[in-house]
Design a protein around this motif. Structure first.
Motif: not given
Length: 350
Positions: A65-80
């Motif tokens: 498990a971890g923390i989202v620190t970056g989003l690639g192009e087209g990602v809309d199901n997860t937030r920073m």
């Protein structure tokens, strides 16, 4: 960034690597806790499982498990900033298996933490956003790292079609066997029996709700039946990964019952007593990883219906990854689920 690299010749070395960037459809994750799996230990000790071999410096770690620190192009199901558990199966999404929904059987599947795809024993890892599952606010990172093995237990119990009131016997009280015990209990199984050679793990099985625990050292299958289900259990889970215990499962199941083969054998081909299976008309059900089980696993752990904290026996910081592996391999350390803390420098063994 730091990365714990498993070397082709054996051993783990902490190396400095460039930080990855998330590609299209990917998220960048800072792992918190990473659980050590039996497959990790096979790679660490033997450098292979079947035809999958470590051929270059490789980063293990697929229970995390971890923390989202970056989003690639087209990602809309997860937030920073989202706290997530990551499903390590990366299917092609185009083959017949994927189209039928059995994505864990995808022949072109990649698997985070296996030799072709680096895993979570590093400061940052890029993974497909489709495998990111949000965790409830305040859920402990250790429980988050238990989601992946719990999902395998959920899938195994579903495959075994355990019905309320049915009797269950589990061969092996390692982490997967213990989680199958807990899931079977949560799904309403009747008597649930646990067998192993380790007294400490059997005591833990008792804490998790086993009806009977049996140390099988020196016992024949008939003696195990006499202490559990004299007519055989409705469903027997083999959670060791040995030809011998698979045959034992056939001797412990009720005629017409189900044997669920969960344990992973390191060899591609093993002997199998087909005549015994035929004489019992036992249904032998193989399990490969998990499927569509992360949400259920998160719910069971977050709600406390499964007390996952009981399984976490040790924590080590990333710099002591080799020691963590050796501890998990040791039969005398009291190890159940050993975890490696990647984020922060405060990781302490416990």
């Amino acid at each position: 960034m730091r990365a714990a690299c498993l070397l082709p010749g054996g051993g783990i070395e902490i190396r400095d690597r460039p930080a990855p960037s998330p590609g299209p459809g990917q998220v960048l994750v800072a792992p918190g806790l990473v659980g050590i799996c039996g497959s990790d230990l096979h790679y660490y000790k033997d450098g292979r499982i079947g035809s999958w071999r470590v051929r270059r410096p490789h980063v293990l770690g697929h229970e995390f498990a971890g923390i989202v620190t970056g989003l690639g192009e087209g990602v809309d199901n997860t937030r920073m900033g989202d706290h997530i558990a990551v499903e390590p199966i990366v299917p092609c999404q185009a083959c017949d298996s994927c189209r039928r929904g059995v994505y864990n059987l995808c022949p072109r599947m990649r698997f985070t933490g296996s030799p072709h795809t680096d895993g979570a024993l590093q400061d940052l890892v890029a993974v497909p956003a489709r495998g990111a599952h949000a965790l409830p606010d305040g859920m402990d990172s250790g429980l988050g790292a238990l989601v992946e093995p719990t999902s395998i237990a959920v899938h195994s119990v579903r495959r075994g079609e355990v019905r309320p009131g049915e009797t269950v016997l589990i061969i092996g009280a390692g982490p997967i066997g213990l989680l199958i015990l807990a899931v079977a209990r949560a799904y309403g199984a009747g008597a649930v029996h646990s067998t192993d050679l380790d007294g400490g793990r059997l005591a833990l099985a008792g804490d998790l709700g086993a009806t009977t625990t049996v140390n099988v050292g020196g016992l024949e299958p008939q003696e195990v039946l006499e202490r559990t289900e004299p007519q055989g259990a409705d469903v027997v889970f083999e959670a060791v990964g040995s030809p011998r215990t698979l045959e034992t499962a056939l001797r412990l199941v009720r005629p017409g019952g189900r044997v669920v083969a969960v344990g992973v054998n390191t060899e591609e081909r093993i002997p199998f007593n087909l005549l015994l299976a035929q004489s019992m008309e036992a249904t032998v059900i193989p399990v490969y990883l998990g499927r569509d089980a992360f949400p259920e696993a998160i719910s069971l752990l977050a709600s406390g219906r499964i007390d996952g904290t009981k399984l976490i026996s040790h924590r080590f910081p990333l710099e002591r990854a080799s020691e963590a592996m050796d501890t998990a391999l040791s039969g005398f350390s009291g190890a159940v689920k050993v975890m490696i803390e990647v984020a922060g420098a405060e990781g302490k063994e416990r």
